[in-house]
Design an enzyme around this catalytic site. Structure first.
Site, mmCIF file in Angstrom:
data_model
loop_
_atom_site.group_PDB
_atom_site.id
_atom_site.type_symbol
_atom_site.label_atom_id
_atom_site.label_comp_id
_atom_site.label_asym_id
_atom_site.label_seq_id
_atom_site.Cartn_x
_atom_site.Cartn_y
_atom_site.Cartn_z
ATOM 1 N N GLY A 144 43.797 43.080 27.856
ATOM 2 C CA GLY A 144 43.936 41.665 27.504
ATOM 3 C C GLY A 144 44.207 41.469 26.027
ATOM 4 N N ASP A 145 44.001 40.253 25.582
ATOM 5 C CA ASP A 145 44.240 39.907 24.174
ATOM 6 C C ASP A 145 43.126 40.397 23.252
ATOM 7 O OD1 ASP A 145 42.693 37.948 25.707
ATOM 8 O OD2 ASP A 145 42.422 36.977 23.759
ATOM 9 N N ARG A 176 44.811 47.244 33.037
ATOM 10 C CA ARG A 176 45.194 45.997 32.358
ATOM 11 C C ARG A 176 44.429 45.830 31.028
ATOM 12 N NH1 ARG A 176 42.302 41.198 30.582
ATOM 13 N NH2 ARG A 176 43.795 39.495 30.538
ATOM 14 N N THR A 214 39.412 33.345 23.338
ATOM 15 C CA THR A 214 38.888 33.617 24.681
ATOM 16 C C THR A 214 39.686 32.815 25.691
ATOM 17 O OG1 THR A 214 37.008 33.335 26.180
ATOM 18 C CG2 THR A 214 37.091 31.850 24.300
ATOM 19 N N GLY A 215 39.906 33.395 26.846
ATOM 20 C CA GLY A 215 40.668 32.675 27.875
ATOM 21 C C GLY A 215 41.688 33.594 28.508
ATOM 22 N N THR A 247 34.202 36.054 27.435
ATOM 23 C CA THR A 247 34.445 37.047 26.386
ATOM 24 C C THR A 247 33.504 36.629 25.274
ATOM 25 O OG1 THR A 247 36.756 37.700 26.784
ATOM 26 C CG2 THR A 247 36.142 37.503 24.503
HETATM 27 N N1 ASP Z 1 40.676 36.918 26.973
HETATM 28 C C1 ASP Z 1 39.974 37.787 27.867
HETATM 29 C C2 ASP Z 1 40.960 38.636 28.605
HETATM 30 O O1 ASP Z 1 41.994 38.147 28.967
HETATM 31 C C3 ASP Z 1 39.118 37.074 28.834
HETATM 32 C C4 ASP Z 1 38.376 35.916 28.284
HETATM 33 O O2 ASP Z 1 38.374 35.653 27.118
HETATM 34 O O3 ASP Z 1 37.751 35.205 29.029
HETATM 35 O O4 ASP Z 1 40.659 39.765 28.869
#
Ligand code: ASP
Length: 314
Positions: free
Chosen positions: A203-204, A201, A224-225, A173
């Site tokens: 995400g955050d 879906r 990120t994550g 991200t």
């Molecule tokens: N946080 C992002 C998500 O869950 C992915 C990422 O940051 O790697 O969509």
């Protein structure tokens, strides 16, 4: 006049030290530097933190090495669904968009939502109609495609029994946080989400308070994550609350929130800058593309190191 500070991430990742070819590592570092320079250029000329985070994220979106904009991961049907958000710490205004299939730079749409509508969060066809109405650049969905992401997608599909429902893994991200010389804070985050995601879906990343948050006098945060875990721990806002209500130093607030995130099984990281220009960049994944720049700290980019701790500045 204050000093400015900008910090960026190009995603937390599963790639371990030694697994990245020197050529790829060099390209990633150049990409991070370019993004930092884009933000720095604005900040050193007295520009707004909001414009700086937007410019840095846009630069990363345009770079196919990062999972946002061009180079986004593939979803379950082999296409790309993008999302982004931005927040102004001065006004507490925010903009976010998800389910984007044709908007070249999702962060620009997030900004347009914030600046030109009374809404905070738009999705899908409506979001794309707004992008067209505001004259943002529209591209075919395969503009976002790269062969490398297709390879990751194929691997993940092979591994997952019933594909598309598992959270975690294959992430990345991009995000930026900044403090400008006027004392304003801002944050922005943009992503293609998780490889092989389905069912719309989200995400955050586009969720204000989870992947992105900024409040003047407190801090700006971009995460990120594992998005599902970041949503459940309301990561960005939690950091800001610890700084604002408990008066914790930024690094300590980030450490506590990271522990909580890791405690429920989350893998990833965050970047944050506070009102004094302190930077923290904790992560618990094997790597996190990241960097920062300020007149006094200089320019720093990294991929590995500090693997379980806070970044090199407190
Ligand atoms: N946080 C992002 C998500 O869950 C992915 C990422 O940051 O790697 O969509």
């Amino acid at each position: 006049m204050n000093n400015y500070t900008i910090a960026i991430h190009g995603g937390a990742g599963t790639v371990k030290f030694g697994e990245l070819s020197p050529a790829k590592e060099a390209l990633v570092q150049v990409g991070l530097e370019e993004a930092l320079q884009a933000g720095r250029h604005i900040l050193e000329n007295g520009g707004a933190a909001l414009d700086a985070v937007q410019a840095a994220v846009r630069s990363l979106e345009d770079n196919p090495l990062f999972n946002a904009g061009r180079g986004s991961v593939l979803n379950y049907d082999g296409g790309h669904d993008l999302e982004a958000s931005i927040m102004c710490g001065n006004t507490l205004k925010a903009g976010a968009a998800t389910g984007l299939r044709t908007v070249k730079n999702p962060v620009l749409l997030a900004r347009a939502v914030m600046d030109t509508t009374g809404f905070v969060f738009v999705n899908g066809e409506g979001a794309e109609a707004l992008a067209r109405e505001r004259g943002l650049e529209i591209v075919a969905n395969d503009y976002f495609f790269t062969e490398e992401r297709r390879g990751e997608w194929a691997k993940k599909r092979e591994k997952e029994g019933e594909p598309g429902e598992a959270a975690g893994g294959g992430f990345g991200t991009v995000g930026a946080v900044a403090l400008d010389v006027h004392g304003n804070l801002a944050a922005a985050t943009s992503t293609g989400g998780l490889t092989n995601k389905r069912y719309g879906r989200i995400g955050d990343t586009p969720l204000i308070g989870c992947g992105t948050y900024a409040r003047n006098g407190v801090c700006a945060v971009s995460g990120t994550g594992d998005g599902e875990f970041m949503i459940r721990t309301v990561v960005a806002y939690d950091v800001a609350c610890l700084v604002e209500y408990k008066g914790l130093p930024l690094a300590e607030a980030c450490r506590l929130v990271s522990e909580k995130f890791r405690g429920i099984g989350g893998e990833g990281g965050l970047i944050a800058v506070d009102a004094a220009g302190n930077v923290a960049m904790p992560y618990n994944s094997p790597s996190m593309y990241r960097g920062y720049c300020s007149p006094e700290k200089g320019l720093y980019v990294a991929i590995f190191e500090d693997q379980l701790g806070l970044g090199p500045v407190g």
